[in-house]
Design a protein around this motif. Sequence first.
Motif, mmCIF file in Angstrom:
data_model
loop_
_atom_site.group_PDB
_atom_site.id
_atom_site.type_symbol
_atom_site.label_atom_id
_atom_site.label_comp_id
_atom_site.label_asym_id
_atom_site.label_seq_id
_atom_site.Cartn_x
_atom_site.Cartn_y
_atom_site.Cartn_z
ATOM 1 N N TYR A 195 0.877 -1.170 0.000
ATOM 2 C CA TYR A 195 0.000 0.000 0.000
ATOM 3 C C TYR A 195 0.916 1.222 0.000
ATOM 4 C CZ TYR A 195 -4.703 1.845 0.893
ATOM 5 O OH TYR A 195 -5.931 2.440 0.783
ATOM 6 N N THR A 246 -15.348 -4.827 -14.477
ATOM 7 C CA THR A 246 -14.255 -4.027 -15.033
ATOM 8 C C THR A 246 -14.713 -3.376 -16.330
ATOM 9 O OG1 THR A 246 -12.693 -5.425 -13.891
ATOM 10 C CG2 THR A 246 -11.813 -4.152 -15.734
ATOM 11 N N VAL A 260 -11.129 6.436 -9.229
ATOM 12 C CA VAL A 260 -10.157 5.605 -8.511
ATOM 13 C C VAL A 260 -10.729 4.202 -8.312
ATOM 14 C CG1 VAL A 260 -8.742 5.378 -6.425
ATOM 15 C CG2 VAL A 260 -9.359 7.659 -7.253
ATOM 16 N N TYR A 262 -9.427 -0.340 -8.144
ATOM 17 C CA TYR A 262 -8.372 -1.350 -8.183
ATOM 18 C C TYR A 262 -9.006 -2.688 -8.542
ATOM 19 C CZ TYR A 262 -6.444 2.343 -5.333
ATOM 20 O OH TYR A 262 -6.051 3.575 -4.879
ATOM 21 N N SER A 264 -10.402 -6.219 -8.342
ATOM 22 C CA SER A 264 -10.649 -7.059 -7.162
ATOM 23 C C SER A 264 -10.536 -8.532 -7.551
ATOM 24 C CB SER A 264 -11.994 -6.754 -6.516
ATOM 25 O OG SER A 264 -13.054 -7.149 -7.332
ATOM 26 N N THR A 269 -13.845 -4.721 -10.517
ATOM 27 C CA THR A 269 -12.998 -3.648 -9.989
ATOM 28 C C THR A 269 -13.666 -3.050 -8.751
ATOM 29 O OG1 THR A 269 -12.115 -3.147 -12.175
ATOM 30 C CG2 THR A 269 -12.017 -1.375 -10.560
ATOM 31 N N SER A 272 -13.353 3.288 -5.421
ATOM 32 C CA SER A 272 -13.261 4.051 -4.178
ATOM 33 C C SER A 272 -14.537 4.871 -3.965
ATOM 34 C CB SER A 272 -12.037 4.964 -4.279
ATOM 35 O OG SER A 272 -12.092 5.867 -3.238
#
Length: 338
Positions: A195, A246, A260, A262, A264, A269, A272
Amino acid sequence: MKFQKNIPLKEFNTFGMDVNCDLFYNISSVKEVLLVLKSEEYKKNKHLILSGGSNLLFTSNFKGLILKNNIKGIEIISEEEDYIYLKVGAGENWHDFVLWTIKKGLSGLENMSLIPGNVGTSPIQNIGAYGVEVKDVITEVSGVYLEEIKEFTLNNKECNFDYRDSIFKNNLKNKTIITKVTFKLSKNAQHNTKYGAISEELKDLGLEVSTENISKAVIRIRERKLPNPAEIGNSGSFFKNPIISTTQFTELQQSHPNIVGYPSDNKNTKVSAGWLIDQCGWKGYREKDAGVHKNQALVLVNYGNASGGEIISLSQKIQSSVNDKFGIQIHPEVNIIG
Ligand code: FAD
Ligand code: EPU
């Protein structure tokens, strides 16, 4: 057995809701759990298990019995060359336990420093922060099935852990009281600094990577970003980060290049939610005493006298605006107690 009547709950919930309950019982052993579950007071009333009160929102007085889990104790149950197994009472404070392990030279929990609440609640939503989830270090969860009044132990796989999720939020929701959790911690430091914010913070502090320093860095980041419940009422992230396909994420990137998220897994995805809410203009918003934190839009706050209903009403407006702008439904992480 000592049942207390008409107890104020303000100091038992980090949102600072000024409500009370009809009956309250402090539980300090597994034996006591078994006795209470057989009592008339338990049988005649609706109940709520309460630990640190940092992941719930009371919307009214609780018309029933609150069982406060205060089961303590840290026991070494076995040791291997590289690992140690600790069985910990559900009522131990999470952050105190993390600091205790670091002092003993054990690693595995440092990234989850300063998360409020108790050890026994950590598996329920599979707490996580800064690249680590508690499922990475839990081997077993023990407790009592409420209806059958029967003790159980589930292994890690049986807990069905996922992002902010476990069997205790699904098939076993409201059906157990967790009494002990067993952790497998490393005697040789195994650090997780993937992170980015952790490496940046260590660099800023001029500190090398170590278990203790990661904990320090995490504490510093959290103190900067998150409101301290002792000063402003809150329950951390009010919503979970939504997981979308995605394909949908890539489409959204066309109209919102800074979104934002990431991966998964290979198809989905995690977006945030803080960014989504922030983009809808909510950060720092205040309506009477209910608000959205000025540094982190995912955290709803109580400036003093907000009611649970006012927080819920604000949360619904936020959900609608995120859905209108991005076509994404966000769901509460916090447990709403009506
Ligand atoms: P409580 O709020 O007391 O209970 C939560 C739920 O579990 C309730 O539904 C309750 O009925 C049930 N329950 C409680 N104890 C038991 C038991 N022994 N057996 C069965 N059911 C039980 N979470 C994260 O994952 N990561 C974070 O980084 C994080 N940061 C936070 C920051 C702040 C400032 C705050 C206020 C909260 C944050 N949280 C975070 C959320 C919270 O700390 C965790 O969810 C924590 O595990 C809640 O523990 P608790 O003991 O306070 O649970
Ligand atoms: N962001 C914004 N605006 C905001 C907030 C966030 O743009 O107001 C963007 C920023 O780009 C930031 C990114 O969102 O870089 C992610 O923010 P952050 O690192 O604060 O993490 P988060 O996804 O918002 C999650 C957890 C936290 C946990 C942190 C750190 C959930 C629901 N929340 O927050 O957990 O501490 O990561 O790992 O998964 C909690 O569960 O209560 C909690 C606080």
